[in-house]
Design an enzyme around this catalytic site. Structure first.
Site, short mmCIF file in Angstrom:
data_model
loop_
_atom_site.label_atom_id
_atom_site.label_comp_id
_atom_site.label_asym_id
_atom_site.label_seq_id
_atom_site.Cartn_x
_atom_site.Cartn_y
_atom_site.Cartn_z
N LYS A 90 165.44 106.59 163.12
CA LYS A 90 165.31 107.44 164.31
C LYS A 90 165.05 106.54 165.50
O LYS A 90 164.18 105.67 165.46
CB LYS A 90 164.12 108.40 164.10
CG LYS A 90 163.86 109.31 165.27
CD LYS A 90 164.40 110.70 165.00
CE LYS A 90 164.59 111.52 166.26
NZ LYS A 90 165.87 111.31 166.96
N GLN A 111 160.35 100.29 167.38
CA GLN A 111 160.45 101.71 167.03
C GLN A 111 159.89 101.99 165.64
O GLN A 111 159.34 103.07 165.38
CB GLN A 111 161.92 102.15 167.12
CG GLN A 111 162.14 103.64 167.16
CD GLN A 111 161.97 104.24 168.55
OE1 GLN A 111 162.39 103.66 169.53
NE2 GLN A 111 161.35 105.41 168.64
N LYS A 114 156.13 102.45 166.19
CA LYS A 114 155.85 103.64 167.00
C LYS A 114 156.06 104.90 166.17
O LYS A 114 155.22 105.80 166.16
CB LYS A 114 156.78 103.65 168.23
CG LYS A 114 156.49 104.82 169.17
CD LYS A 114 157.53 104.96 170.27
CE LYS A 114 157.52 103.80 171.23
NZ LYS A 114 158.31 104.09 172.46
N LYS A 126 167.76 101.95 166.51
CA LYS A 126 168.07 102.00 167.94
C LYS A 126 169.55 101.70 168.09
O LYS A 126 170.14 101.03 167.23
CB LYS A 126 167.25 100.94 168.69
CG LYS A 126 167.18 101.16 170.19
CD LYS A 126 166.10 102.14 170.58
CE LYS A 126 166.17 102.47 172.05
NZ LYS A 126 165.09 103.39 172.47
N GLY A 165 168.28 110.37 172.92
CA GLY A 165 168.60 109.79 174.22
C GLY A 165 167.77 108.55 174.50
O GLY A 165 166.82 108.23 173.78
N ASP A 166 168.11 107.84 175.52
CA ASP A 166 167.33 106.72 176.07
C ASP A 166 167.92 106.49 177.45
O ASP A 166 168.66 107.35 177.97
CB ASP A 166 167.45 105.47 175.17
CG ASP A 166 166.46 104.38 175.56
OD1 ASP A 166 165.25 104.59 175.39
OD2 ASP A 166 166.88 103.32 176.06
N THR A 209 156.74 113.20 176.57
CA THR A 209 156.21 111.85 176.73
C THR A 209 155.05 111.85 177.74
O THR A 209 153.99 111.27 177.49
CB THR A 209 157.32 110.86 177.14
OG1 THR A 209 158.39 110.99 176.21
CG2 THR A 209 156.82 109.43 177.11
N ASN A 240 161.16 111.10 184.52
CA ASN A 240 160.76 112.08 183.52
C ASN A 240 159.32 111.85 183.05
O ASN A 240 158.51 112.80 183.03
CB ASN A 240 161.73 112.01 182.34
CG ASN A 240 161.29 112.88 181.19
OD1 ASN A 240 160.68 112.41 180.24
ND2 ASN A 240 161.55 114.17 181.27
N SER A 376 160.80 114.77 169.25
CA SER A 376 162.14 114.69 168.63
C SER A 376 162.06 114.98 167.13
O SER A 376 162.92 115.66 166.57
CB SER A 376 162.72 113.29 168.83
OG SER A 376 163.28 113.17 170.10
P1 NDP Z 1 163.55 107.70 184.44
O1 NDP Z 1 164.82 106.97 184.64
O2 NDP Z 1 163.52 109.19 184.43
O3 NDP Z 1 162.44 107.24 185.54
C1 NDP Z 1 162.09 105.92 185.77
C2 NDP Z 1 161.32 105.90 187.09
O4 NDP Z 1 160.82 104.59 187.32
C3 NDP Z 1 162.20 106.25 188.27
O5 NDP Z 1 161.43 106.93 189.24
C4 NDP Z 1 162.62 104.87 188.78
O6 NDP Z 1 162.98 104.83 190.15
C5 NDP Z 1 161.33 104.14 188.56
N1 NDP Z 1 161.56 102.70 188.53
C6 NDP Z 1 162.50 102.05 187.84
N2 NDP Z 1 162.41 100.75 188.08
C7 NDP Z 1 161.37 100.60 188.92
C8 NDP Z 1 160.74 99.50 189.54
N3 NDP Z 1 161.20 98.26 189.34
N4 NDP Z 1 159.66 99.72 190.35
C9 NDP Z 1 159.21 100.96 190.57
N5 NDP Z 1 159.77 102.04 190.03
C10 NDP Z 1 160.82 101.85 189.22
O7 NDP Z 1 162.97 107.13 183.08
P2 NDP Z 1 161.84 107.75 182.14
O8 NDP Z 1 160.78 108.37 182.98
O9 NDP Z 1 162.47 108.53 181.06
O10 NDP Z 1 161.30 106.41 181.46
C11 NDP Z 1 160.34 105.58 182.09
C12 NDP Z 1 159.84 104.58 181.07
O11 NDP Z 1 159.28 105.27 179.94
C13 NDP Z 1 160.90 103.64 180.48
O12 NDP Z 1 160.28 102.41 180.19
C14 NDP Z 1 161.27 104.34 179.16
O13 NDP Z 1 161.81 103.42 178.21
C15 NDP Z 1 159.89 104.83 178.73
N6 NDP Z 1 159.90 105.92 177.76
C16 NDP Z 1 160.52 107.11 178.04
C17 NDP Z 1 160.49 108.13 177.13
C18 NDP Z 1 161.09 109.46 177.45
O14 NDP Z 1 160.94 110.38 176.62
N7 NDP Z 1 161.73 109.66 178.60
C19 NDP Z 1 159.87 107.97 175.79
C20 NDP Z 1 159.16 106.71 175.63
C21 NDP Z 1 159.22 105.72 176.58
P3 NDP Z 1 164.54 104.96 190.61
O15 NDP Z 1 164.84 106.41 190.48
O16 NDP Z 1 164.51 104.46 192.01
O17 NDP Z 1 165.33 104.08 189.68
#
Ligand code: NDP
Length: 444
Positions: A90, A111, A114, A126, A165-166, A209, A240, A376
């Site tokens: 997964k 993973q 986790k 992955k 997704g990712d 998350t 997200n 999930s």
């Molecule tokens: P999103 O793409 O929805 O959001 C990422 C956010 O971070 C955006 O607002 C983006 O801004 C911002 N961002 C990206 N790069 C930078 C930077 N260098 N400095 C400041 N802000 C930045 O992703 P998610 O919220 O889904 O994921 C965020 C993190 O959480 C990732 O590391 C992901 O791997 C991890 N994660 C997510 C899960 C999930 O269920 N969604 C589960 C477990 C981990 P902009 O829009 O300008 O790019």
């Protein structure tokens, strides 16, 4: 040379040009050193670590598709089925130009632990592709996803491997891939998660998350004699994870004063206006600089700076390596008592060490952001049962899972004389279950 060092050297030698994979193995094995040394003879005889760092299978394949100009494009697809000792493989599918085998292996290896920490029966995997979805038309995305699944389907199954997704793979891509899987196999089974609610998706997946991060943070504070009520929280990101972390923090009575995107950051001393943030990011997909149009008294700054504000709790929810040693020093100087990682690997290693050395509670992403994969796994259960649970039912299961994760990592740290070190605790608790399951199942 000790067993841990031998295996790290083996990984580097056998997998040249995969620095992210080396880094992930080194970090995990270093923090497991105490457990491994206590069982060294048995683990060596069983070659447990050699088996753990070698994926069960790595699949690499061609993905050819036709772009809108009629030209054929060729990408590379990957699926690394790392370890299925405790359940079907997964893990998500990342679509980003930076994707290569080493990155997929690093993510797949992490993973395993986790997924083990969630307490649910899911193994580690992955996948993804170097395809860049940015700027592609809907038809091009459909063409890519169809071709990608035309090869990948051979390796999937509800009890075999269930991707999600990712980065770059959202509800649209999951839908297109699911449609193609169904068309080829004729089978309506829960072979992907993150599906739409009309065809087997789960309520709370979107929030999981961020909500999970707060459930774990609340429990960590409680067990260390603090309440989350009235705490001032700094959050980074506005995607997200960040949005639903802010939502749950506010529901629990805390005040979130920051958020950020890749251009800049907001400081709103009266507390982030969540409705405004959702409208900017979820509806209009606009830049955070617009927040001031909704809240004239808030500050907007270009560049980085979230960790310079005074806060009790910091929740990095944006991206990798976004909280550096300098930031950690600012947080400590400003009286921050806890950091919990919503993103994957947002804190640099030296920053983590500084926070721990200064008595800051630190919840690593492996534990703190496991709510997404936990939801999930709950989607898989609902699919198997042919049932859909209510929002409240999934949310209460999610909360229980996150509370349990905290107690497991806390107990594991205490058992190995590292009380309060949740980094060590998370790696040990994740590892123990997988190691036992591997040894119980003979040699594979
Ligand atoms: P999103 O793409 O929805 O959001 C990422 C956010 O971070 C955006 O607002 C983006 O801004 C911002 N961002 C990206 N790069 C930078 C930077 N260098 N400095 C400041 N802000 C930045 O992703 P998610 O919220 O889904 O994921 C965020 C993190 O959480 C990732 O590391 C992901 O791997 C991890 N994660 C997510 C899960 C999930 O269920 N969604 C589960 C477990 C981990 P902009 O829009 O300008 O790019």
């Amino acid at each position: 040379m000790g067993y841990v060092d031998e295996v790290i050297e083996l990984v580097v030698r056998k997998n040249p040009a995969e620095p992210e994979f080396h880094q992930a193995v080194r970090e995990v094995l270093e923090s497991l050193r105490v457990v491994i040394e206590a069982n060294e003879e048995k683990y060596r005889r069983e070659a447990l670590l050699e088996r753990l760092v070698e994926p069960d299978r790595q699949i690499k394949f061609k993905v050819a598709w036709v772009d809108d100009s009629g030209k054929v494009q060729v990408n590379t697809g990957y699926r690394v089925q790392f370890n299925n000792a405790i359940g079907p493989y997964k893990g998500g599918l990342r679509l980003h130009p930076s994707v290569n085998l080493g990155i997929i292996k690093f993510l797949g290896f992490e993973q395993i632990f986790k997924n083990s920490l969630t307490g649910l029966p899911i193994g580690g995997g992955k996948g993804g592709s170097d395809f860049d979805p940015k700027g592609k038309s809907d038809r091009e995305i459909l063409a890519f996803c169809t071709s990608f699944m035309t090869e990948l389907y051979k390796y999937l199954g509800a009890d075999i491997d269930v991707p999600a997704g990712d980065i770059g793979t959202g509800a649209r891509e999951i839908g297109y891939m699911y449609g193609q899987y169904k068309k080829i196999t004729g089978s309506y089974e829960g072979v992907l998660t993150g599906k739409g609610l009309t065809y087997g998706g789960s309520l709370v997946r979107k929030e999981a998350t961020g909500y999970g991060l707060l459930y774990l943070t609340e429990e960590m504070l409680k067990c260390n004699g603090h309440s989350i009520q009235d705490k001032v929280i700094a959050v980074s990101g506005a995607g997200n994870v960040a949005i639903y972390a802010i939502e749950k923090a506010q529901q629990l009575g805390a005040k979130v004063v920051t958020c950020s995107d890749s251009n800049g950051w907001v400081y709103d001393k009266d507390g982030i206006d969540l409705a405004a943030l959702k409208e900017i990011k979820e509806l209009r997909r606009a830049r955070l600089s617009e927040y001031k149009n909704y809240r004239p008294n808030a500050e907007y700054h270009e560049g980085r700076g979230v960790w310079s504000v005074k806060c009790d709790v910091a929740l990095p929810c944006a991206t990798q390596n976004e909280l550096t040693l300098e930031d950690a020093k600012d947080l400590v100087a400003n009286g921050c008592i806890a950091v919990a990682e919503g993103a994957n690997m947002p804190t640099t290693l030296d920053a983590t060490e500084y926070l721990l050395a200064n008595g800051v509670m630190f919840a690593p992403g492996k534990a703190a952001n496991a709510g997404g994969v936990a939801a999930s796994a709950l989607e898989m259960t609902q699919n198997s049962e042919r049932l859909s649970w209510s929002f409240e039912e999934v949310d209460s299961k999610l909360k229980q899972i996150m509370v349990n994760i905290f107690h497991n990592i806390d107990d594991a740290a205490k058992r190995y004389n590292a009380a309060g070190n949740y980094v060590v605790g998370a790696n040990i608790a994740g590892f123990e279950k997988v190691a036992t399951a591997m040894m119980d199942q003979g040699i594979w």
